[in-house]
Design a protein around this motif. Structure first.
Motif, PDB file in Angstrom:
ATOM      1  N   THR A 239      -6.037  -6.770 -12.822  1.00 18.12           N
ATOM      2  CA  THR A 239      -4.936  -6.952 -13.780  1.00 18.12           C
ATOM      3  C   THR A 239      -3.592  -6.696 -13.102  1.00 18.12           C
ATOM      4  O   THR A 239      -2.603  -7.359 -13.410  1.00 18.12           O
ATOM      5  N   ALA A 240      -3.568  -5.757 -12.170  1.00 19.30           N
ATOM      6  CA  ALA A 240      -2.326  -5.490 -11.443  1.00 19.30           C
ATOM      7  C   ALA A 240      -1.884  -6.712 -10.640  1.00 19.30           C
ATOM      8  O   ALA A 240      -0.679  -7.012 -10.543  1.00 19.30           O
ATOM      9  N   GLU A 241      -2.836  -7.425 -10.072  1.00 13.72           N
ATOM     10  CA  GLU A 241      -2.500  -8.635  -9.307  1.00 13.72           C
ATOM     11  C   GLU A 241      -2.006  -9.749 -10.224  1.00 13.72           C
ATOM     12  O   GLU A 241      -1.117 -10.524  -9.845  1.00 13.72           O
ATOM     13  N   VAL A 242      -2.567  -9.830 -11.432  1.00 12.48           N
ATOM     14  CA  VAL A 242      -2.076 -10.815 -12.402  1.00 12.48           C
ATOM     15  C   VAL A 242      -0.611 -10.541 -12.727  1.00 12.48           C
ATOM     16  O   VAL A 242       0.227 -11.439 -12.726  1.00 12.48           O
ATOM     17  N   VAL A 243      -0.301  -9.276 -12.992  1.00 14.22           N
ATOM     18  CA  VAL A 243       1.071  -8.889 -13.305  1.00 14.22           C
ATOM     19  C   VAL A 243       1.988  -9.173 -12.123  1.00 14.22           C
ATOM     20  O   VAL A 243       3.103  -9.692 -12.294  1.00 14.22           O
ATOM     21  N   GLU A 244       1.530  -8.859 -10.932  1.00 10.86           N
ATOM     22  CA  GLU A 244       2.342  -9.086  -9.733  1.00 10.86           C
ATOM     23  C   GLU A 244       2.651 -10.575  -9.559  1.00 10.86           C
ATOM     24  O   GLU A 244       3.783 -10.957  -9.239  1.00 10.86           O
ATOM     25  N   LEU A 245       1.641 -11.423  -9.772  1.00  8.00           N
ATOM     26  CA  LEU A 245       1.858 -12.861  -9.647  1.00  8.00           C
ATOM     27  C   LEU A 245       2.803 -13.377 -10.729  1.00  8.00           C
ATOM     28  O   LEU A 245       3.709 -14.172 -10.461  1.00  8.00           O
ATOM     29  N   HIS A 246       2.591 -12.912 -11.966  1.00 12.52           N
ATOM     30  CA  HIS A 246       3.390 -13.421 -13.079  1.00 12.52           C
ATOM     31  C   HIS A 246       4.851 -13.005 -12.957  1.00 12.52           C
ATOM     32  O   HIS A 246       5.758 -13.786 -13.268  1.00 12.52           O
TER      33      HIS A 246
ATOM     34  N   ASP B  36      -5.715 -10.800 -23.753  1.00 14.41           N
ATOM     35  CA  ASP B  36      -6.498 -11.617 -22.824  1.00 14.41           C
ATOM     36  C   ASP B  36      -6.244 -11.266 -21.361  1.00 14.41           C
ATOM     37  O   ASP B  36      -6.734 -11.964 -20.470  1.00 14.41           O
ATOM     38  N   LEU B  37      -5.503 -10.197 -21.106  1.00 13.81           N
ATOM     39  CA  LEU B  37      -5.145  -9.871 -19.730  1.00 13.81           C
ATOM     40  C   LEU B  37      -6.381  -9.641 -18.867  1.00 13.81           C
ATOM     41  O   LEU B  37      -6.486 -10.169 -17.751  1.00 13.81           O
ATOM     42  N   ASP B  38      -7.331  -8.875 -19.377  1.00 13.62           N
ATOM     43  CA  ASP B  38      -8.543  -8.596 -18.600  1.00 13.62           C
ATOM     44  C   ASP B  38      -9.331  -9.877 -18.332  1.00 13.62           C
ATOM     45  O   ASP B  38      -9.851 -10.077 -17.218  1.00 13.62           O
ATOM     46  N   GLU B  39      -9.412 -10.757 -19.324  1.00 18.18           N
ATOM     47  CA  GLU B  39     -10.165 -11.996 -19.167  1.00 18.18           C
ATOM     48  C   GLU B  39      -9.458 -12.937 -18.190  1.00 18.18           C
ATOM     49  O   GLU B  39     -10.113 -13.607 -17.376  1.00 18.18           O
ATOM     50  N   VAL B  40      -8.144 -13.001 -18.254  1.00 16.05           N
ATOM     51  CA  VAL B  40      -7.394 -13.813 -17.300  1.00 16.05           C
ATOM     52  C   VAL B  40      -7.646 -13.311 -15.881  1.00 16.05           C
ATOM     53  O   VAL B  40      -7.883 -14.100 -14.957  1.00 16.05           O
ATOM     54  N   ALA B  41      -7.622 -11.990 -15.696  1.00 15.55           N
ATOM     55  CA  ALA B  41      -7.872 -11.417 -14.373  1.00 15.55           C
ATOM     56  C   ALA B  41      -9.287 -11.736 -13.903  1.00 15.55           C
ATOM     57  O   ALA B  41      -9.491 -12.153 -12.751  1.00 15.55           O
TER      58      ALA B  41
END
Length: 203
Positions: free
Chosen positions: A102-109, A90-95
């Motif tokens: 997706t890189a920003e999602v990882v950075e935030l998490h 679900d990474l793409d959908e969360v982004a």
């Protein structure tokens, strides 16, 4: 806050919020009362169990009612780092939903520090608070019938790791090889309420 008897030697404290429940748990835990045998926090409750006939529950109530719950004791939390491969289904959908890459999602998490608010659902599953606001999303409309062990997900204000394969409706953003629950270990569950957790991206 409501105090409800839970059998002859336990009390269930109903709190107004997750934050208040966390503060109550911290106050009771920090007191280290020898006749308190278990403290079980939930999303809006704290169960305190005592030795039979000890009478310590009255002391617990006095302690909590006198405490400054806006500034609970910090204690000495353990700090745990969990390595994660950020390749969840679900990474793409969360982004996309968050309006991020997706890189920003990882950075935030990975940039946040989380606290284990309580455990439940399955042995070793910790509900971690501290999820950045842009990543707070609803559960899946249709839960999966099988989520692999080690899956890292998020739902609402929480993030967490599935300790074993099970059904689940959280949005999956990665996976870890860290063992969250081992019944043969001296300490079976890796995570306990009050622990601090960070996630680290690995490839």
């Amino acid at each position: 806050m409501r105090w409800l008897p839970y059998g002859p030697d336990a009390t269930l404290i109903e709190c107004s919020s997750l934050e208040e429940a966390g503060a109550v748990r911290a106050v009771v835990a920090a007191a280290e009362l020898p006749r308190v045998v278990e403290i079980v926090p939930g999303a809006r409750t704290v169960l305190v169990a005592a030795e039979p006939g000890s009478g310590v529950l009255a002391e617990v109530r006095s302690l909590v009612e006198a405490a400054d719950l806006d500034h609970p004791p910090a204690g000495s939390p353990r700090e745990i780092t969990i390595d994660v491969h950020y390749d969840g289904d679900d990474l793409d959908e969360v982004a996309r939903t968050a309006g991020l890459s997706t890189a920003e999602v990882v950075e935030l998490h990975t940039g946040a520090e989380y606290t284990v608010a309580f455990t439940g659902f399955a042995p070793g599953f910790g509900y971690l608070t501290g999820l950045p606001e842009p990543l707070r999303q609803s559960r899946l409309d249709t839960p999966r019938t099988r989520v692999p062990a080690g899956s890292v997900g998020l739902a609402g204000e929480f993030t967490g790791v599935y300790p074993r394969s099970s059904p689940g409706g959280w949005r999956l953003i990665g996976r870890t090889g860290t063992v969250l629950f081992d019944p043969r270990a001296e300490r079976p569950a890796l995570l306990s309420p009050g622990d601090r957790v960070r996630f680290r991206s690995v490839h």
